[in-house]
Write an enzyme that holds these catalytic residues in place. Structure first.
Site, PDB file in Angstrom:
ATOM      1  N   PHE A   1       0.838  -1.196   0.000  1.00  0.00           N
ATOM      2  CA  PHE A   1       0.000   0.000   0.000  1.00  0.00           C
ATOM      3  C   PHE A   1       0.878   1.253   0.000  1.00  0.00           C
ATOM      4  CE2 PHE A   1       0.852  -1.070   4.401  1.00  0.00           C
ATOM      5  CZ  PHE A   1       1.138   0.162   4.997  1.00  0.00           C
ATOM      6  N   CYS A   2       0.265   2.375  -0.388  1.00  0.00           N
ATOM      7  CA  CYS A   2       0.935   3.666  -0.346  1.00  0.00           C
ATOM      8  C   CYS A   2      -0.141   4.742  -0.198  1.00  0.00           C
ATOM      9  CB  CYS A   2       1.788   3.890  -1.600  1.00  0.00           C
ATOM     10  SG  CYS A   2       0.839   3.882  -3.139  1.00  0.00           S
ATOM     11  N   THR A   3       0.215   5.998  -0.362  1.00  0.00           N
ATOM     12  CA  THR A   3      -0.718   7.095  -0.094  1.00  0.00           C
ATOM     13  C   THR A   3      -1.951   7.049  -0.991  1.00  0.00           C
ATOM     14  OG1 THR A   3       1.191   8.460   0.489  1.00  0.00           O
ATOM     15  CG2 THR A   3      -0.924   9.589   0.209  1.00  0.00           C
TER      16      THR A   3
ATOM     17  N   GLY B   1      -1.943   5.026  -4.145  1.00  0.00           N
ATOM     18  CA  GLY B   1      -1.981   3.835  -4.980  1.00  0.00           C
ATOM     19  C   GLY B   1      -0.915   3.739  -6.049  1.00  0.00           C
TER      20      GLY B   1
ATOM     21  N   ILE C   1      -4.091   4.576   0.847  1.00  0.00           N
ATOM     22  CA  ILE C   1      -4.501   4.896   2.216  1.00  0.00           C
ATOM     23  C   ILE C   1      -5.637   5.915   2.230  1.00  0.00           C
ATOM     24  CG2 ILE C   1      -3.720   5.844   4.432  1.00  0.00           C
ATOM     25  CD1 ILE C   1      -0.808   5.046   3.368  1.00  0.00           C
TER      26      ILE C   1
END
Length: 296
Positions: free
Chosen positions: A177-179, A181, A206
């Protein structure tokens, strides 16, 4: 009813062979709509964060979607009481998110998207390795329960981290995951290329999770670092409690800003001993001019 400026973030991996020709029309549209932020264009796609009056932001998004290749461009939005960006920049890049791992083509092959509503089940599966693909200063202020922090300073260090710590034969299932996508989409493409069989990624990142999952069901701990003047966002994408150091870019907690090493706009506990006298003097002058402009 929301008040203030609308902020929208978006990206899409899609072949844009004429990306250089797209810069000027897009810049003109943003200027006409008085929208500020940053948009990156590359042969592999588009990546942007913009803010302005709600109708103006929507007009820019409509302009982008008028290109058939971007007709299904998705975005995540939130609101801010103040303009979170100072300028508008449309830049040409080799990659819309620098990884320097060769020709990955995430538009053709990437990990399985997992909707926020299904994410908890994935990351609580004991057979799944959960990796936060963001940089260490982002992870520091918030991450998912049980996630691994690669402790990278830059995203282009991620391939080296994977090669040293994971084996496709041993680690059968990986979730990332990241901020918003974009980084985990490219990271998942990389891991598939390296032979990992089952790779999952949080759809919309997120921010999408915080917007859709209620607090009582959330496995997120802390706040989410973002790359604009708001610094961080919390549940339902409400502006967080952190400030930003103008010299080193680190997110600052209330404990950090209470430190004797904190000087607004100049230094913080993370960089006070790393800046030259010249840089400190320049930062003080910058802050002085900013305060004067704000007063006017």
């Amino acid at each position: 009813m929301h008040q203030g400026f609308l902020a929208a973030s978006f990206y899409k991996f899609v072949p844009l062979d004429d990306y250089r020709d797209l810069r000027e029309p897009l810049s003109l549209c943003c200027r006409q709509q008085e929208v500020k932020g940053s948009i990156l264009l590359a042969a592999e796609g588009i990546n942007g964060m913009i803010s302005g009056q709600p109708e103006s932001v929507k007009a820019v998004l409509e302009f982008l979607r008028s290109d058939p290749r971007l007709s299904d461009l998705e975005h995540c939005q939130s609101y801010s009481g103040e303009m979170p960006f100072r300028k508008m920049k449309v830049r040409l890049k080799n990659e819309i998110v620098p990884m320097r791992a060769g020709n990955l083509q995430p538009d053709r092959r990437t990990g399985k998207f997992v909707n926020p509503e299904d994410w908890n089940a994935v990351i609580t599966d004991p057979n799944v390795i959960v990796i936060d693909t963001r940089n260490e200063y982002e992870v520091e202020i918030g991450t998912f329960q049980g996630a691994i922090d690669p402790q990278t300073a830059f995203f282009n260090q991620f391939p080296d981290y994977v090669s040293k710590n994971f084996d496709p034969e041993k680690h059968k299932k990986v979730a990332m995951f990241c901020t918003g996508g974009i980084r985990c989409e490219k990271a998942s493409a990389y891991m598939l290329q390296k032979g990992f069989k089952e790779v999952f990624q949080l759809k919309g990142g997120i921010l999408n999770y915080l917007q859709k999952i209620p607090p009582e069901k959330s496995l997120w701990k802390g706040e989410c670092f973002i790359f604009d003047g708001r610094v961080s966002l919390g549940q339902d994408l409400v502006e967080g409690s952190y400030q930003s150091c103008k010299s080193c870019g680190r997110a600052l907690s209330t404990k950090d800003t209470a430190s004797v090493h904190y000087e607004k706009g100049v230094t913080c506990p993370h960089c006070y001993d790393k800046l030259s006298d010249k840089k400190i003097a320049g930062a003080r002058e910058r802050q002085k001019q900013y305060d004067l402009a704000k007063t006017k």
